[in-house]
Design a protein around this motif. Sequence first.
Motif, mmCIF file in Angstrom:
data_model
loop_
_atom_site.group_PDB
_atom_site.id
_atom_site.type_symbol
_atom_site.label_atom_id
_atom_site.label_comp_id
_atom_site.label_asym_id
_atom_site.label_seq_id
_atom_site.Cartn_x
_atom_site.Cartn_y
_atom_site.Cartn_z
ATOM 1 N N ASP A 31 0.826 -1.213 0.000
ATOM 2 C CA ASP A 31 0.000 0.000 0.000
ATOM 3 C C ASP A 31 0.857 1.258 0.000
ATOM 4 O O ASP A 31 0.533 2.239 -0.673
ATOM 5 C CB ASP A 31 -0.931 0.008 1.208
ATOM 6 C CG ASP A 31 -2.066 -0.992 1.080
ATOM 7 O OD1 ASP A 31 -2.336 -1.452 -0.051
ATOM 8 O OD2 ASP A 31 -2.673 -1.330 2.119
ATOM 9 N N LYS A 140 -10.112 -9.194 7.270
ATOM 10 C CA LYS A 140 -10.791 -8.381 6.255
ATOM 11 C C LYS A 140 -11.192 -7.022 6.833
ATOM 12 O O LYS A 140 -10.996 -5.988 6.198
ATOM 13 C CB LYS A 140 -12.030 -9.126 5.732
ATOM 14 C CG LYS A 140 -12.801 -8.387 4.680
ATOM 15 C CD LYS A 140 -12.029 -8.272 3.408
ATOM 16 C CE LYS A 140 -12.887 -7.624 2.334
ATOM 17 N NZ LYS A 140 -12.115 -7.179 1.206
ATOM 18 N N TYR A 143 -7.594 -5.116 8.294
ATOM 19 C CA TYR A 143 -6.447 -4.899 7.398
ATOM 20 C C TYR A 143 -6.798 -4.955 5.918
ATOM 21 O O TYR A 143 -5.914 -4.824 5.079
ATOM 22 C CB TYR A 143 -5.356 -5.941 7.706
ATOM 23 C CG TYR A 143 -4.974 -5.986 9.153
ATOM 24 C CD1 TYR A 143 -4.269 -4.945 9.738
ATOM 25 C CD2 TYR A 143 -5.342 -7.063 9.953
ATOM 26 C CE1 TYR A 143 -3.934 -4.976 11.081
ATOM 27 C CE2 TYR A 143 -5.007 -7.103 11.286
ATOM 28 C CZ TYR A 143 -4.308 -6.058 11.848
ATOM 29 O OH TYR A 143 -3.981 -6.096 13.173
ATOM 30 N N ASP A 144 -8.065 -5.174 5.596
ATOM 31 C CA ASP A 144 -8.528 -5.274 4.215
ATOM 32 C C ASP A 144 -7.777 -6.378 3.463
ATOM 33 O O ASP A 144 -7.350 -6.207 2.319
ATOM 34 C CB ASP A 144 -8.386 -3.937 3.490
ATOM 35 C CG ASP A 144 -9.182 -3.905 2.193
ATOM 36 O OD1 ASP A 144 -10.201 -4.602 2.105
ATOM 37 O OD2 ASP A 144 -8.755 -3.196 1.254
ATOM 38 N N ASN A 146 -8.276 -10.207 2.203
ATOM 39 C CA ASN A 146 -9.280 -11.230 1.955
ATOM 40 C C ASN A 146 -8.616 -12.603 1.972
ATOM 41 O O ASN A 146 -7.796 -12.912 1.111
ATOM 42 C CB ASN A 146 -9.957 -10.981 0.610
ATOM 43 C CG ASN A 146 -11.077 -11.939 0.332
ATOM 44 O OD1 ASN A 146 -11.421 -12.777 1.165
ATOM 45 N ND2 ASN A 146 -11.650 -11.832 -0.848
#
Length: 152
Positions: A31, A140, A143-144, A146
């Motif tokens: 990121d 999820k 920390y987003d 999946n």
Amino acid sequence: METSIKMLDERTDQATRQMLQKVVERKRKFDKLKLRHLIVMWATVFLSFFYLLYINQTVIEPYFYSFAAMFSAYVNHSENLYLIVFTVSLFGFMNLLKTKKEKAEKEYQALRCEIIDKSKDLWKKEEEWKNRHIVFEMMKANYDINLYHENK
């Protein structure tokens, strides 16, 4: 180690928590590089636009009647050299960040997919297997990341 990962005491073992921590670190690295690449990309676009606008105003429009006059006017201004070198350097830096971003994304996706593939080994006991969705939902939400499917 992240506090939400530490709180998974009865649901995961230490090795699984370490893998989850590593995937969080790689996601953050990806990121960060993604954001840096985006900022440098837009800086390159804007600098290129303003540089071309500057060249149009100072070289092309006043000396449009002759290529030799345009070339002479371009070469006579030393700031043109500095601006073109800076613009090309920024473009090269943008490409360097793009390759670093893609490498970080591959590392992140590889580890994420490894966790998904090894989920049967990581949650061996029946009770752990039934409660693994709590871990997946936490990853999820916090920390987003999946962990349900391998596809992005």
